[in-house]
Scaffold this motif. Sequence first.
Motif, short mmCIF file in Angstrom:
data_model
loop_
_atom_site.label_atom_id
_atom_site.label_comp_id
_atom_site.label_asym_id
_atom_site.label_seq_id
_atom_site.Cartn_x
_atom_site.Cartn_y
_atom_site.Cartn_z
N THR A 49 0.92 -1.08 0.07
CA THR A 49 -0.01 -0.03 -0.07
C THR A 49 0.81 1.14 0.08
O THR A 49 0.67 2.19 -0.85
CB THR A 49 -0.86 -0.06 1.10
N SER A 59 3.93 1.36 -0.98
CA SER A 59 4.68 1.61 -2.49
C SER A 59 3.74 2.06 -3.45
O SER A 59 4.15 3.01 -4.33
CB SER A 59 5.15 0.00 -2.75
N GLU A 60 2.63 1.89 -3.59
CA GLU A 60 1.68 2.25 -4.57
C GLU A 60 1.21 3.70 -4.30
O GLU A 60 1.45 4.44 -4.96
CB GLU A 60 0.26 1.47 -4.56
N GLY A 61 1.13 3.95 -2.93
CA GLY A 61 1.07 5.51 -2.31
C GLY A 61 2.29 6.33 -3.07
O GLY A 61 1.95 7.38 -3.60
N ILE A 120 4.18 5.60 -5.43
CA ILE A 120 4.19 5.88 -6.79
C ILE A 120 3.14 6.85 -7.43
O ILE A 120 3.28 7.92 -8.34
CB ILE A 120 3.88 4.30 -7.55
N ALA A 121 1.91 6.65 -6.76
CA ALA A 121 1.07 7.89 -6.89
C ALA A 121 1.36 9.29 -6.64
O ALA A 121 1.21 10.11 -7.35
CB ALA A 121 -0.33 7.59 -6.33
N VAL A 122 2.09 9.54 -5.56
CA VAL A 122 2.62 10.89 -5.28
C VAL A 122 3.87 11.00 -6.19
O VAL A 122 3.62 12.42 -6.57
CB VAL A 122 3.30 10.61 -3.74
N ARG A 123 4.38 10.31 -6.59
CA ARG A 123 5.59 10.71 -7.60
C ARG A 123 5.09 11.15 -8.87
O ARG A 123 5.39 11.96 -9.55
CB ARG A 123 6.55 9.41 -7.62
N SER A 124 4.04 10.47 -9.16
CA SER A 124 3.36 10.46 -10.57
C SER A 124 2.81 11.97 -10.47
O SER A 124 2.87 12.89 -11.56
CB SER A 124 2.46 9.42 -11.08
N ALA A 125 1.98 12.23 -9.46
CA ALA A 125 1.29 13.47 -9.32
C ALA A 125 2.17 14.68 -9.31
O ALA A 125 2.21 15.74 -9.69
CB ALA A 125 0.66 13.72 -7.92
#
Length: 69
Positions: free
Chosen positions: A11, A13-15, A17-22
């Motif tokens: 969870t 790690s996925e978060g 990844i989402a923060v880095r993408s944003a």
Amino acid sequence: MNSVTERNIQTLSEGLIAVRSALSALHSENEALRSDNLQLRQEIGRIEQRVNQMIVRLYSGGATSGNND
């Protein structure tokens, strides 16, 4: 590791990844806005230059003296 710990890590790690993408999207948007800002400042500079030329002509009598050259 137990399954709860593995799920928590997944969870997080996925978060991340989402923060880095944003964050990447925000950086891209910021660069586009900087570019737009630069273009607008350049256009404002050109407009100010034209206005100043008009003011000089107006106060030098060029606009009212009949000398329209």
